[in-house]
Scaffold this motif. Structure first.
Motif, mmCIF file in Angstrom:
data_model
loop_
_atom_site.group_PDB
_atom_site.id
_atom_site.type_symbol
_atom_site.label_atom_id
_atom_site.label_comp_id
_atom_site.label_asym_id
_atom_site.label_seq_id
_atom_site.Cartn_x
_atom_site.Cartn_y
_atom_site.Cartn_z
ATOM 1 N N GLY A 25 1.068 -1.357 -0.080
ATOM 2 C CA GLY A 25 0.291 0.019 0.145
ATOM 3 C C GLY A 25 0.651 1.359 0.111
ATOM 4 O O GLY A 25 0.714 2.446 -0.369
ATOM 5 N N SER A 26 1.461 1.267 0.460
ATOM 6 C CA SER A 26 2.804 2.036 1.169
ATOM 7 C C SER A 26 3.839 2.486 -0.318
ATOM 8 O O SER A 26 3.853 3.820 -0.659
ATOM 9 C CB SER A 26 3.773 2.070 2.236
ATOM 10 N N VAL A 60 -6.797 5.384 -4.441
ATOM 11 C CA VAL A 60 -5.201 4.650 -4.050
ATOM 12 C C VAL A 60 -5.193 5.044 -2.665
ATOM 13 O O VAL A 60 -4.456 4.513 -1.408
ATOM 14 C CB VAL A 60 -4.496 5.772 -5.231
ATOM 15 N N LEU A 61 -5.580 6.570 -1.438
ATOM 16 C CA LEU A 61 -5.441 6.765 -0.661
ATOM 17 C C LEU A 61 -6.422 5.742 0.165
ATOM 18 O O LEU A 61 -6.094 5.125 0.995
ATOM 19 C CB LEU A 61 -5.609 8.129 -0.684
ATOM 20 N N ALA A 96 -4.908 2.796 0.407
ATOM 21 C CA ALA A 96 -2.978 2.253 0.920
ATOM 22 C C ALA A 96 -3.213 3.150 2.342
ATOM 23 O O ALA A 96 -2.031 2.017 3.180
ATOM 24 C CB ALA A 96 -2.223 3.929 -0.433
ATOM 25 N N ILE A 97 -3.755 4.113 2.817
ATOM 26 C CA ILE A 97 -3.378 4.382 4.231
ATOM 27 C C ILE A 97 -3.643 3.326 5.074
ATOM 28 O O ILE A 97 -3.558 3.102 6.161
ATOM 29 C CB ILE A 97 -4.071 5.008 4.370
ATOM 30 N N PRO A 98 -5.520 2.417 5.269
ATOM 31 C CA PRO A 98 -5.255 1.208 6.239
ATOM 32 C C PRO A 98 -3.807 0.249 5.915
ATOM 33 O O PRO A 98 -3.379 -0.437 7.412
ATOM 34 C CB PRO A 98 -6.501 1.042 5.765
ATOM 35 N N MET A 99 -4.104 -0.103 4.842
ATOM 36 C CA MET A 99 -2.421 -1.181 4.178
ATOM 37 C C MET A 99 -1.257 -0.574 5.539
ATOM 38 O O MET A 99 -0.503 -0.907 5.820
ATOM 39 C CB MET A 99 -2.576 -1.475 3.716
ATOM 40 N N SER A 100 -0.845 0.903 5.138
ATOM 41 C CA SER A 100 0.246 1.274 5.651
ATOM 42 C C SER A 100 0.125 1.328 7.236
ATOM 43 O O SER A 100 1.278 1.294 8.114
ATOM 44 C CB SER A 100 -0.115 3.102 4.820
#
Length: 580
Positions: free
Chosen positions: A387-388, A554-555, A558-562
């Motif tokens: 994600g990041s 995308v955010l 990606a942000i929950p995965m980060s």
């Protein structure tokens, strides 16, 4: 004539009758084989594959309902999703209760337990997260009481069932998560995988609700700054609250969502390890509790980590205050975040590189034994990094494609994104190598030529023993004496070969300081996005390059995965700290 008749009789006796008897025997053998194949235990791999497909389809059904709910159409409402999740939680509750009752009624010996699955400190941390989830359920019940006249009863039933589910699940984690199931394997596989994907669905629901709340505030802020083409969708009850605390309940929910989200994703990971352990044969040598080690010489790591944590809290407060103001203060807050991030990520890259260098100077062997918990830790670290990395490379492309004077923080954003990719690569290498390094306690004792024997206070007459028995007894006694002497001297055991040097303790101190520093840095980098510091949503570079909808999508992924990566790194680094 008589002989001919006898031949006919013999043919009648041994011909058709013998063939019929042989065919009946063949049918009996075929029936017995079929019966054995039907009553035999279902093959291990087929049961694993079938249960995994069952859980995956449960998750996909829930995600499909969430995607339909995100459009705010009249066909799919929040009550439908909560009803589906409530039914799944009730099924998991029934399975956990049946499993615990059957365990209590069984008079068999203590079942096999995986020492690496769900250590006590992880279960303690999950218990704290569960308490915060229960507070969130209490706020949901209070919100339902205030609006009970105009909202569905499902919104009141769901937090009650979720609270019962949380309490029962924490009890299950404390007393049964280490079990290696050997009875009713196929049935238990479906029960455990149902629990895994129920918690994953609860995690997805929390992520979607938290992201929707953040996006709503973000759009409102953009509208206040003059972006008139941003539309917002408000979904509020069509009646007045009967109590004075409804707004407090509604606002407080979103401060507790990060803890609830991390609780469910960690529980699903622990239950997945239990699912992998079903039917597994444990290696007695590898399945041992790791002894605790002393933590002397810790100074630089904790001090630097506390400095990073204090800096993160300061950046969070300043960012949340200034991002709501004018365009100039908003850009200044974003630039401040990226400058802070560059310094933090550079320090983390240096610390991880130093840890890898220390391992290059060591000669401890690698531990290649089977360990589902460690394998899952490695896979989750690499998977959650995606994600990041996706978010970072999108920012790199946007910064490279931007015009020369397009944005004031173009280059700092580019440096931050590249450092974020490098930091995760280096930290993943450090954590994985630390987890797979064999600790000193696991190494076999080297042969000793000179040893100090404590005096023996008794007289043993071995005159009537054979030579073999005397040798075996002496060997056992010498081994016990060596172990006792090693325990009296703590870490003063003499290592073999070229490890006899005075720098071993210093290397351990360096690794512990590095680990605790990375631990505090990951906590700091989790706090910022978890409580609203997400400048990626405010960045003009990516919005102009990819468009508002694509970049927001995308955010949202990606942000929950980060966030999960940071919290999982915290857990893995604590395990590394205990192992060094």
């Amino acid at each position: 004539m008589v002989e001919h008749s006898l031949d006919i009789m013999c043919l009648n006796k041994y011909g058709p009758s013998s063939s019929s008897s042989s065919s009946s025997d063949g049918e009996k053998k075929l029936f017995s084989k079929l019966k054995v194949s039907l009553t035999k235990k279902y093959p291990h791999k087929n049961a694993q594959t079938l249960s995994a497909q069952y859980g995956t389809n449960l998750l996909l059904i829930g995600v499909s309902v969430m995607l339909a709910l995100a459009q705010h159409g009249p066909a799919v409402r929040e009550e439908h999703l909560l009803t589906f999740i409530t039914v799944l939680m009730l099924v998991q509750l029934a399975w956990m209760i049946c499993y615990m009752i059957r365990r209590e009624r069984e008079r068999s010996p203590v079942p096999e337990r995986d020492a690496h699955a769900g250590t006590s400190w992880i279960r303690g941390g999950l218990t704290m997260l569960a308490l915060l989830s229960l507070i969130m359920d209490a706020f949901r019940i209070g919100y339902f009481v205030g609006y009970h006249s105009c909202i569905s009863a499902v919104l009141g039933v769901y937090p009650i069932v979720h609270a019962l589910h949380t309490i029962s699940q924490v009890h299950f984690l404390w007393f049964h998560i280490k079990d290696v199931i050997k009875k009713y394997e196929t049935f238990e596989r479906f029960g455990v995988i149902h629990a895994v994907f129920t918690n994953l669905l609860l995690w997805c629901n929390g992520v979607m609700s938290e992201a929707e709340h953040f996006l709503k505030n973000h759009r409102r802020r953009l509208t206040a700054l003059g972006y008139d083409n941003i539309t917002t969708v408000e979904v509020e009850p069509h009646c007045n609250c009967t109590t004075s605390a409804c707004s407090m309940f509604s606002t407080s929910l979103y401060y507790l969502y990060p803890f609830n989200i991390e609780y469910h994703i960690f529980v699903s990971a622990m239950l997945f390890v239990m699912w992998k352990n079903i039917g597994r044969t444990l290696d007695r040598h590898c399945n041992r509790k790791r002894p605790s080690t002393r933590s002397s010489g810790l100074l630089i790591g904790p001090l630097a980590g506390l400095l990073a944590l204090a800096s993160s809290v300061t950046v969070l407060v300043v960012y949340l205050i200034h991002v709501e103001k004018s365009e100039q203060t908003r850009e200044a807050a974003i630039s401040m975040f990226y400058c802070y991030g560059v310094v933090m990520l550079a320090c983390m890259c240096g610390a991880s590189s130093a840890g890898l260098l220390v391992y290059r100077l060591e000669d401890w062997p690698m531990d290649t034994g089977a360990n589902p918990s460690r394998t899952l830790d490695t896979e989750l670290l690499l998977g959650s990094s995606l994600g990041s990395w996706l978010m970072s490379w999108c920012s790199v492309v946007a910064a490279a494609a931007a015009a020369a004077g397009g944005s004031s923080f173009r280059w700092i954003c580019l440096a931050y994104s590249l450092l974020l990719v490098l930091e995760k690569c280096m930290q993943n290498l450090f954590i994985v190598e630390s987890l797979y390094r064999r600790s000193r306690e696991d190494e076999p004792a080297p042969p000793e030529i000179f040893s100090v024997m404590p005096p023996y206070d008794g007289i043993v007459n071995r005159g009537y023993e054979t030579q073999d028995k005397r040798c075996a007894a002496l060997d056992a006694e010498a081994s016990e004496n060596r172990q006792g002497f090693g325990r009296m001297n703590g870490d003063a055991t003499v290592p073999a070969g070229n490890r006899l040097n005075v720098t071993t303790g210093r290397k351990r101190q360096i690794l512990k300081n590095i680990t605790i520093f990375l631990f505090m840095c990951n906590v700091s980098l989790w706090i910022l996005p978890a409580f609203g510091c997400r400048p990626q949503y405010e960045s003009v570079l990516e919005t102009e390059t990819f468009g508002f909808s694509a970049w927001t999508t995308v955010l949202n992924v990606a942000i929950p995965m980060s966030l999960f990566y940071r919290m999982h790194s915290v857990a893995s680094l604590f395990e590394v700290f205990r192992k060094v």
